[in-house]
Design an enzyme around this catalytic site. Sequence first.
Site, PDB file in Angstrom:
ATOM      1  N   SER A   3       0.735  -1.185   0.002  1.00  0.00           N
ATOM      2  CA  SER A   3      -0.011   0.204   0.010  1.00  0.00           C
ATOM      3  C   SER A   3       0.914   1.349  -0.014  1.00  0.00           C
ATOM      4  CB  SER A   3      -0.970   0.141   1.206  1.00  0.00           C
ATOM      5  OG  SER A   3      -0.070   0.204   2.389  1.00  0.00           O
ATOM      6  N   ASP A   4       0.368   2.280  -0.589  1.00  0.00           N
ATOM      7  CA  ASP A   4       1.049   3.682  -0.182  1.00  0.00           C
ATOM      8  C   ASP A   4       0.735   3.879   1.034  1.00  0.00           C
ATOM      9  OD1 ASP A   4       2.224   6.086  -0.787  1.00  0.00           O
ATOM     10  OD2 ASP A   4       0.953   6.496  -2.509  1.00  0.00           O
TER      11      ASP A   4
END
Length: 201
Positions: A182-183
Amino acid sequence: LMNDGPQGFRAPATLPGTSTCWPSGLTVGATWDPSLALQWGTAMGAEFIGKGANVQLGPGMNVARVPRNGRNFEYVSGEDPLLGAVMAPAIIKGIQSQGVIANAKHYVQNNEETNRDFISANVDERTQWEIYYPPFEASVQAGVLSIMCSYNKINHIYSCENFDSLTTSLKRGMGFNGWVMSDWGATHSTVQAANAGLDQE
């Protein structure tokens, strides 16, 4: 050690020395020259490995759909999915030739920086495959080892917990067998995200 980002090594204050100020992804994309993109990726990969990083959080390859998106400069695709599909694999091969894992980002439909945590990019399947997926699909075919899911929602479901985009399209449709991260702050659940195809927060 992962290091951000798509245009070069972001040196922490604790690391002595300097980092190269590379051209932006959009600048490299504007050359329409895959051999130059390969050299750019190779040179960045060499700097990353030389500074102790084994994952480069880049290249960025979203197709620019909103001219005022604050991150368009990061994306090698510009407004053209074919351009991204040609340039991104060259960059990835260059980065990974240096023993550094490339990270294709931001998957996917990351079109706006304003309200990025709340906005939903609502796109039908045909448009996804014709406009938004080609740079990522070409990156998968080029052997990219990691992909970063984005902040935005895709058809009202957060990108990092979206089964349709992560598992149905990316892992099954494109055949991606690396890992999805994920960011920063883009994970909004545990079970739903893991079941949707997120591998690392």
